[in-house]
Design a protein around this motif. Sequence first.
Motif, PDB file in Angstrom:
ATOM      1  N   ALA A  66       0.821  -1.199   0.000  1.00 18.75           N
ATOM      2  CA  ALA A  66       0.000   0.000   0.000  1.00 18.75           C
ATOM      3  C   ALA A  66       0.864   1.261   0.000  1.00 18.75           C
ATOM      4  CB  ALA A  66      -0.930   0.000   1.212  1.00 18.75           C
ATOM      5  N   LYS A  67       0.237   2.322  -0.396  1.00 23.33           N
ATOM      6  CA  LYS A  67       0.888   3.637  -0.387  1.00 23.33           C
ATOM      7  C   LYS A  67       1.174   4.062   1.053  1.00 23.33           C
ATOM      8  CE  LYS A  67      -0.085   8.470  -1.535  1.00 23.33           C
ATOM      9  NZ  LYS A  67      -1.067   9.396  -2.133  1.00 23.33           N
ATOM     10  N   GLY A  68       2.381   4.565   1.296  1.00 22.70           N
ATOM     11  CA  GLY A  68       2.761   5.032   2.622  1.00 22.70           C
ATOM     12  C   GLY A  68       3.579   4.037   3.423  1.00 22.70           C
ATOM     13  N   VAL A  69       3.717   2.788   2.932  1.00 23.72           N
ATOM     14  CA  VAL A  69       4.543   1.803   3.637  1.00 23.72           C
ATOM     15  C   VAL A  69       6.008   2.213   3.516  1.00 23.72           C
ATOM     16  CG1 VAL A  69       5.186  -0.626   3.757  1.00 23.72           C
ATOM     17  CG2 VAL A  69       2.838   0.017   3.198  1.00 23.72           C
ATOM     18  N   ARG A  70       6.730   2.112   4.626  1.00 27.01           N
ATOM     19  CA  ARG A  70       8.122   2.585   4.655  1.00 27.01           C
ATOM     20  C   ARG A  70       9.101   1.414   4.607  1.00 27.01           C
ATOM     21  NH1 ARG A  70       7.904   7.515   9.137  1.00 27.01           N
ATOM     22  NH2 ARG A  70       6.355   8.766   8.021  1.00 27.01           N
ATOM     23  N   PHE A  71      10.245   1.673   3.946  1.00 27.59           N
ATOM     24  CA  PHE A  71      11.296   0.674   3.779  1.00 27.59           C
ATOM     25  C   PHE A  71      12.647   1.321   4.082  1.00 27.59           C
ATOM     26  CE2 PHE A  71       7.853  -0.509   0.954  1.00 27.59           C
ATOM     27  CZ  PHE A  71       7.737  -1.876   1.129  1.00 27.59           C
ATOM     28  N   ASN A  72      13.604   0.469   4.462  1.00 24.85           N
ATOM     29  CA  ASN A  72      14.999   0.888   4.530  1.00 24.85           C
ATOM     30  C   ASN A  72      15.584   0.727   3.127  1.00 24.85           C
ATOM     31  OD1 ASN A  72      14.932   1.461   7.273  1.00 24.85           O
ATOM     32  ND2 ASN A  72      15.461  -0.628   7.835  1.00 24.85           N
ATOM     33  N   ALA A  73      15.797   1.837   2.443  1.00 32.13           N
ATOM     34  CA  ALA A  73      16.208   1.809   1.040  1.00 32.13           C
ATOM     35  C   ALA A  73      17.606   2.375   0.883  1.00 32.13           C
ATOM     36  CB  ALA A  73      15.221   2.603   0.183  1.00 32.13           C
ATOM     37  N   GLU A  74      18.307   1.863  -0.140  1.00 35.98           N
ATOM     38  CA  GLU A  74      19.631   2.371  -0.501  1.00 35.98           C
ATOM     39  C   GLU A  74      19.451   3.459  -1.559  1.00 35.98           C
ATOM     40  OE1 GLU A  74      21.992  -0.851  -1.801  1.00 35.98           O
ATOM     41  OE2 GLU A  74      22.038  -1.859   0.158  1.00 35.98           O
ATOM     42  N   LYS A  75      19.853   4.657  -1.206  1.00 39.99           N
ATOM     43  CA  LYS A  75      19.688   5.807  -2.088  1.00 39.99           C
ATOM     44  C   LYS A  75      21.011   6.125  -2.766  1.00 39.99           C
ATOM     45  CE  LYS A  75      18.806  10.793  -1.857  1.00 39.99           C
ATOM     46  NZ  LYS A  75      18.508  11.927  -0.955  1.00 39.99           N
ATOM     47  N   LYS A  76      20.957   6.253  -4.111  1.00 39.79           N
ATOM     48  CA  LYS A  76      22.169   6.617  -4.853  1.00 39.79           C
ATOM     49  C   LYS A  76      21.773   7.386  -6.107  1.00 39.79           C
ATOM     50  CE  LYS A  76      22.428   2.261  -7.413  1.00 39.79           C
ATOM     51  NZ  LYS A  76      23.284   1.103  -7.758  1.00 39.79           N
ATOM     52  N   GLN A  77      22.690   8.181  -6.603  1.00 35.79           N
ATOM     53  CA  GLN A  77      22.452   8.984  -7.794  1.00 35.79           C
ATOM     54  C   GLN A  77      22.784   8.150  -9.026  1.00 35.79           C
ATOM     55  OE1 GLN A  77      24.697  12.594  -7.941  1.00 35.79           O
ATOM     56  NE2 GLN A  77      23.901  13.212  -9.946  1.00 35.79           N
ATOM     57  N   VAL A  78      21.838   8.165  -9.998  1.00 38.21           N
ATOM     58  CA  VAL A  78      22.048   7.383 -11.221  1.00 38.21           C
ATOM     59  C   VAL A  78      22.078   8.259 -12.465  1.00 38.21           C
ATOM     60  CG1 VAL A  78      21.050   5.280 -10.256  1.00 38.21           C
ATOM     61  CG2 VAL A  78      19.555   6.951 -11.375  1.00 38.21           C
ATOM     62  N   GLY A  79      21.907   9.565 -12.347  1.00 44.90           N
ATOM     63  CA  GLY A  79      21.946  10.421 -13.517  1.00 44.90           C
ATOM     64  C   GLY A  79      21.491  11.825 -13.195  1.00 44.90           C
ATOM     65  N   ASN A  80      21.297  12.619 -14.241  1.00 48.22           N
ATOM     66  CA  ASN A  80      20.867  14.001 -14.101  1.00 48.22           C
ATOM     67  C   ASN A  80      19.855  14.333 -15.182  1.00 48.22           C
ATOM     68  OD1 ASN A  80      22.676  15.366 -11.941  1.00 48.22           O
ATOM     69  ND2 ASN A  80      24.119  14.230 -13.206  1.00 48.22           N
ATOM     70  N   TYR A  81      18.899  15.182 -14.802  1.00 52.91           N
ATOM     71  CA  TYR A  81      17.982  15.766 -15.764  1.00 52.91           C
ATOM     72  C   TYR A  81      18.252  17.266 -15.734  1.00 52.91           C
ATOM     73  CZ  TYR A  81      13.666  17.336 -17.973  1.00 52.91           C
ATOM     74  OH  TYR A  81      12.758  17.942 -18.805  1.00 52.91           O
ATOM     75  N   TYR A  82      19.042  17.722 -16.707  1.00 52.80           N
ATOM     76  CA  TYR A  82      19.614  19.063 -16.673  1.00 52.80           C
ATOM     77  C   TYR A  82      20.422  19.217 -15.389  1.00 52.80           C
ATOM     78  CZ  TYR A  82      16.583  20.007 -20.656  1.00 52.80           C
ATOM     79  OH  TYR A  82      15.979  19.960 -21.883  1.00 52.80           O
ATOM     80  N   SER A  83      20.033  20.096 -14.502  1.00 52.66           N
ATOM     81  CA  SER A  83      20.793  20.265 -13.263  1.00 52.66           C
ATOM     82  C   SER A  83      20.178  19.509 -12.078  1.00 52.66           C
ATOM     83  CB  SER A  83      20.889  21.753 -12.909  1.00 52.66           C
ATOM     84  OG  SER A  83      19.595  22.296 -12.707  1.00 52.66           O
ATOM     85  N   THR A  84      19.078  18.771 -12.309  1.00 53.62           N
ATOM     86  CA  THR A  84      18.401  18.032 -11.239  1.00 53.62           C
ATOM     87  C   THR A  84      18.917  16.601 -11.208  1.00 53.62           C
ATOM     88  OG1 THR A  84      16.417  19.367 -11.568  1.00 53.62           O
ATOM     89  CG2 THR A  84      16.175  17.338 -10.301  1.00 53.62           C
ATOM     90  N   LYS A  85      19.259  16.116 -10.048  1.00 48.46           N
ATOM     91  CA  LYS A  85      19.776  14.758  -9.894  1.00 48.46           C
ATOM     92  C   LYS A  85      18.637  13.737  -9.951  1.00 48.46           C
ATOM     93  CE  LYS A  85      23.664  16.182  -6.996  1.00 48.46           C
ATOM     94  NZ  LYS A  85      24.345  16.003  -5.679  1.00 48.46           N
TER      95      LYS A  85
END
Length: 309
Positions: A66-85
Motif C-alpha cells: 500500500a501507499k505510505g509503507v516505509r522501507f529501509n532503502a539504498e539511495k544513490k544517484q544514477v543520472g541528471n535531468y539538466y541540473s536536477t539529480k
Amino acid sequence: MSSLAAARADNFYYPPEWTPNQGSLNKFHGQHALRERARKIDQGILIIRFEMPYNIWCGGCNSMIAKGVRFNAEKKQVGNYYSTKIWSFTMKSACCKHEIVIQTDPKNCEYVIVSGAQRKMEEFDIEDAETFALPADEERGKLADPFYRLEHQEEDLQKKKEAEPLLVRLQRVSDSRHADDYALNKALRARLRNQNKRVTEEEVASKRLGLGIRLLPASSEDSASASKVKFSSKFERNRKDKRAAINAASIFPESSLGSAKKRLELESKRRKIEATAASTLLTGKFKPSSFSRSSTAIVASAENPEEVD
C-alpha cells in the motif's frame, strides 16, 4: 542524569586522550556522522527511510504494497535531468524479500518503477467521484488553435445556457432558506428539543423493560416479523421442565438414603454395646445380662428385618 552522562548521550564527551589537532569526535573515533546509515558511503549509497508513493504489486509474490509503507532503502544517484539529480531507491519487500528499484522522474515530477514491482492502476468514474474531467494533453495542445478554442468556447456557452435555469432555481431556494436567520435557528432548536425528548422517552422505556440499550420506534416490518414467530405451548414447557427436574435429581430415592443412615447409626450403637460387653467379660466382673443380650438382638433385628420374619 549527570552532566557527564548527558554529554555522552549527546556525543559531546571528549575523552582525555583527545586533542584539538585530531579533528572532530567522529574523526577521532574513526566513524561517520551518520553511523550505520553510511556503511556504503564509499560506494555513493546512503541508507534512508523510503515511503512508497503509490500502491504497487510486488513482483515476487504478487501481493499488494500500500501507499505510505516505509522501507529501509539504498539511495544513490544514477543520472541528471539538466541540473536536477535522478535518485534511485533500492529496497526489499517485507513479504518475500524481493528487490524493488524505484527512480525519480524530474521531467514528469513522478516516481518510476524500474524493476521488481508493478504499479497498481486505479481508475474512477467521474460521476461516482463527483469530480471534473480534466482535458487531455492532446486537447491542451489543440487549445492553442484559435478555431478549435472558439468551437470549444461555443460548446461551453451552450452547456452554460442549459444549466442556467437549474442554477437559478437552486440559488433562489438557497436565498429563501437563508433569508431569515432567526426563523432557521428557531426551527433547528425546536427540532433538536423534540429529538432529545424522544430519545429520553425511549431510554426510560428501555430501562422499564430492563434493557441496557435504547429501542427504536416500532414499525410495520417489526410487527410482521413478530407475528411470524411461533412460541412453544404450555404442554411443551411443562414437559421440558419435568425432564430437566428428572435429569437433575439423584438416582437414589430419599427413603433408601434415610434407611441407610439409620442402619449406620444402629450398627455403630451395636458395636459400642458389644465392645462394652466384651471388655466386662475379659475383666471377669459379671456375665452378660439378659438386657444386653436383648438389646443386641433388637439391634440385629432392626438391621436385618428379613431374617427375623
